[in-house]
Design a protein around this motif. Sequence first.
Motif, PDB file in Angstrom:
ATOM      1  N   ASN A 229       0.864  -1.090  -0.047  1.00  0.00           N
ATOM      2  CA  ASN A 229       0.134   0.119  -0.001  1.00  0.00           C
ATOM      3  C   ASN A 229       1.009   1.325  -0.016  1.00  0.00           C
ATOM      4  OD1 ASN A 229       0.817  -0.282   2.678  1.00  0.00           O
ATOM      5  ND2 ASN A 229      -1.005   0.234   3.548  1.00  0.00           N
ATOM      6  N   GLU A 230       2.021   0.924   0.573  1.00  0.00           N
ATOM      7  CA  GLU A 230       3.122   2.377   0.410  1.00  0.00           C
ATOM      8  C   GLU A 230       3.536   2.701  -0.932  1.00  0.00           C
ATOM      9  OE1 GLU A 230       5.400   0.868   3.641  1.00  0.00           O
ATOM     10  OE2 GLU A 230       4.823   2.320   4.926  1.00  0.00           O
ATOM     11  N   LYS A 231       3.891   1.476  -1.385  1.00  0.00           N
ATOM     12  CA  LYS A 231       4.197   1.512  -2.985  1.00  0.00           C
ATOM     13  C   LYS A 231       3.254   1.924  -3.889  1.00  0.00           C
ATOM     14  CE  LYS A 231       7.170  -2.503  -2.533  1.00  0.00           C
ATOM     15  NZ  LYS A 231       7.470  -3.650  -3.123  1.00  0.00           N
ATOM     16  N   LEU A 232       1.959   1.944  -3.417  1.00  0.00           N
ATOM     17  CA  LEU A 232       0.758   2.279  -4.538  1.00  0.00           C
ATOM     18  C   LEU A 232       0.721   3.706  -4.255  1.00  0.00           C
ATOM     19  CD1 LEU A 232      -1.788  -0.416  -3.811  1.00  0.00           C
ATOM     20  CD2 LEU A 232      -0.333   0.015  -5.936  1.00  0.00           C
ATOM     21  N   ILE A 233       1.696   4.479  -3.640  1.00  0.00           N
ATOM     22  CA  ILE A 233       1.530   5.933  -3.606  1.00  0.00           C
ATOM     23  C   ILE A 233       1.849   6.265  -5.291  1.00  0.00           C
ATOM     24  CG2 ILE A 233       3.941   6.412  -3.016  1.00  0.00           C
ATOM     25  CD1 ILE A 233       2.948   8.872  -1.688  1.00  0.00           C
ATOM     26  N   ILE A 234       2.618   5.562  -5.973  1.00  0.00           N
ATOM     27  CA  ILE A 234       2.995   5.832  -7.328  1.00  0.00           C
ATOM     28  C   ILE A 234       1.633   5.949  -8.001  1.00  0.00           C
ATOM     29  CG2 ILE A 234       4.333   5.137  -9.203  1.00  0.00           C
ATOM     30  CD1 ILE A 234       5.803   3.392  -7.622  1.00  0.00           C
ATOM     31  N   MET A 235       0.698   4.842  -7.684  1.00  0.00           N
ATOM     32  CA  MET A 235      -0.201   4.581  -8.646  1.00  0.00           C
ATOM     33  C   MET A 235      -1.434   5.832  -8.274  1.00  0.00           C
ATOM     34  SD  MET A 235      -1.745   2.856 -10.895  1.00  0.00           S
ATOM     35  CE  MET A 235      -2.768   1.941 -11.685  1.00  0.00           C
ATOM     36  N   GLU A 236      -1.420   6.161  -7.156  1.00  0.00           N
ATOM     37  CA  GLU A 236      -2.074   7.296  -6.659  1.00  0.00           C
ATOM     38  C   GLU A 236      -2.030   8.717  -7.480  1.00  0.00           C
ATOM     39  OE1 GLU A 236      -2.176   7.807  -2.474  1.00  0.00           O
ATOM     40  OE2 GLU A 236      -3.215   5.848  -1.983  1.00  0.00           O
ATOM     41  N   ARG A 237      -0.545   9.031  -7.455  1.00  0.00           N
ATOM     42  CA  ARG A 237      -0.081  10.047  -8.076  1.00  0.00           C
ATOM     43  C   ARG A 237      -0.447  10.124  -9.739  1.00  0.00           C
ATOM     44  NH1 ARG A 237      -0.637  11.946  -3.725  1.00  0.00           N
ATOM     45  NH2 ARG A 237       0.944  12.378  -2.342  1.00  0.00           N
ATOM     46  N   TYR A 238      -0.078   8.582 -10.027  1.00  0.00           N
ATOM     47  CA  TYR A 238      -0.402   8.535 -11.653  1.00  0.00           C
ATOM     48  C   TYR A 238      -1.877   8.967 -11.784  1.00  0.00           C
ATOM     49  CZ  TYR A 238      -0.485   7.136 -16.387  1.00  0.00           C
ATOM     50  OH  TYR A 238      -0.463   6.894 -17.776  1.00  0.00           O
TER      51      TYR A 238
END
Length: 134
Positions: free
Chosen positions: A23-32
């Motif tokens: 879920n911390e790695k998914l910050i990339i997805m949130e920004r994208y």
Amino acid sequence: TRYIGVTGVQTCALPIWADMKKNEKLIIMERYDEFFEYTYPIIQSIPRKHGIFKNLILEQIIGMDKHIYKVVKSNQVSKLYELDIELDVLRHRLRLCTHSRRRFITNEQHLNLSLKLNVVGKIIGSMITNKNNG
């Protein structure tokens, strides 16, 4: 924990790549997703006579999630580099949209979408650095 500072975005503390939870790695997805929500309608408005170029960009921005999830799930630095290359190609294609012969997007729109995409790029760059140094 290392800190990732991104211009125009609140600095957030992220653990070194190997210690990160998904879920911390998914910050990339949130920004994208923020980039996508802003960019998609702009690209959709490209005139039909430029359909091949329009479809090429749309396929790339829609398909970027596949590269992001590969990064999240694989924990391999090579996947980070692949995603970084995809972002560079997308940046170039979006820059082509502002050329004086085409003007598919305004300079202001290009600036805004570039800033949103740069947030993703800086996170990826930081992860590459952490992976190489860690």
